[in-house]
Design an enzyme around this catalytic site. Sequence first.
Site, PDB file in Angstrom:
ATOM      1  CG  HIS A  66      -0.560   0.304   2.598  1.00 55.79           C
ATOM      2  ND1 HIS A  66       0.094  -0.625   3.500  1.00 55.79           N
ATOM      3  CD2 HIS A  66      -0.186   1.459   3.083  1.00 55.79           C
ATOM      4  CE1 HIS A  66       0.428   0.066   4.308  1.00 55.79           C
ATOM      5  NE2 HIS A  66       0.221   1.339   4.265  1.00 55.79           N
ATOM      6  CG  ASP A 115      -0.139  -3.879   2.693  1.00 61.64           C
ATOM      7  OD1 ASP A 115       0.436  -3.416   1.714  1.00 61.64           O
ATOM      8  OD2 ASP A 115      -0.332  -3.078   3.729  1.00 61.64           O
ATOM      9  CB  SER A 213       3.307   1.210   6.377  1.00 61.28           C
ATOM     10  OG  SER A 213       2.127   1.199   7.111  1.00 61.28           O
ATOM     11  N   GLY A 214       5.753  -1.284   6.265  1.00 64.99           N
ATOM     12  CA  GLY A 214       6.739  -1.666   5.469  1.00 64.99           C
ATOM     13  C   GLY A 214       7.691  -2.185   6.202  1.00 64.99           C
TER      14      GLY A 214
HETATM   15  N1  ARG Z   1      -0.918   2.519   7.767  1.00 65.34           N
HETATM   16  C1  ARG Z   1       0.479   2.907   8.614  1.00 65.34           C
HETATM   17  C2  ARG Z   1       1.549   3.069   7.461  1.00 65.34           C
HETATM   18  O1  ARG Z   1       1.027   3.077   6.337  1.00 65.34           O
HETATM   19  C3  ARG Z   1       0.615   1.852   9.554  1.00 65.34           C
HETATM   20  C4  ARG Z   1      -0.494   1.932  10.400  1.00 65.34           C
HETATM   21  C5  ARG Z   1      -0.165   0.928  11.599  1.00 65.34           C
HETATM   22  N2  ARG Z   1      -1.276   1.162  12.516  1.00 65.34           N
HETATM   23  C6  ARG Z   1      -1.256   0.579  13.743  1.00 65.34           C
HETATM   24  N3  ARG Z   1      -2.157   0.938  14.428  1.00 65.34           N
HETATM   25  N4  ARG Z   1      -0.121  -0.279  14.011  1.00 65.34           N
HETATM   26  O2  ARG Z   1       2.333   3.732   7.855  1.00 65.34           O
END
Ligand code: ARG
Length: 263
Positions: A66, A115, A213-214
């Site tokens: 994503h 993802d 993320s990642g």
């Molecule tokens: N979607 C977020 C990102 O792209 C990560 C979110 C993680 N959220 C969580 N509650 N652990 O960086």
Amino acid sequence: MRLSSFALFFLTAGVYMSSECFHTEIIGGREVQPHSRPFMASIQYRGSHICGGVLIHPQWVLTAAHCYNWFPRGHSPTVVLGAHSLSKNEPTKQTFEIKKFIPFSRSPSGYSSHDIMLIKLHTAAELNKHVKLLQLRSKNYLRDGTKCQVTGWGATNPDQLKSSDTLQEVTVSIISRKRCNSQSYYNRNPVITRDMICAGDAKGQKDSCQGDSGGPLVCKGVFHAIVSGGLKCGIANKPGIYTLLTKKYQSWIKSKLAPSRAK
Ligand code: ARG
């Protein structure tokens, strides 16, 4: 229906970055010893950190699919290795252009369930004290309650819409798929599939957040999963959702990295 609403969350995440993930700081996290996580990659767009990633081969970084949605068109993102502070001019940093993105699934709505994405760097990184690989290993049963570390430059301040300047890490506990799908947690919205796992904190005080993320979830020294999503950050019964490095994903990675394949 449920899957598509989860996908929608990711697709709109870029637009609503300011509201989705920034409400709660990564409480309980702390700055790591500089360069003690030499496999960490920062994926950047015009010098701003967008997502984390993991160096798994001198020329390949593993991240979340994503993240791709967050790169506006027209300017190519870069990958920075060997960093601790994102703003400082550290001589350990190696910056790379990107040769290609290989998401596991090309379907635009598939990011919630698969993802995961490979990034091929334009040239191979120079491995040294500050830039090292994190090995993928195949065993991956994770029992409820297992303690794991999640690492990243994601948001630490709820009032500022920006990443942490220095690399942070927090210990979270595995929440079984059954528990995470139960009514009091995500109630199957989204469905936590066999390719995913949840991890968080009983009091909701430890979590990954926007910009993490990642990045990797490492349990007992083994790289098990990738930061994917979650509803806001730091809420006890809305833990972080991670892409589990299952056999399926590991053989996909192997096939893409195989030198004989031009893919
Ligand atoms: N979607 C977020 C990102 O792209 C990560 C979110 C993680 N959220 C969580 N509650 N652990 O960086």
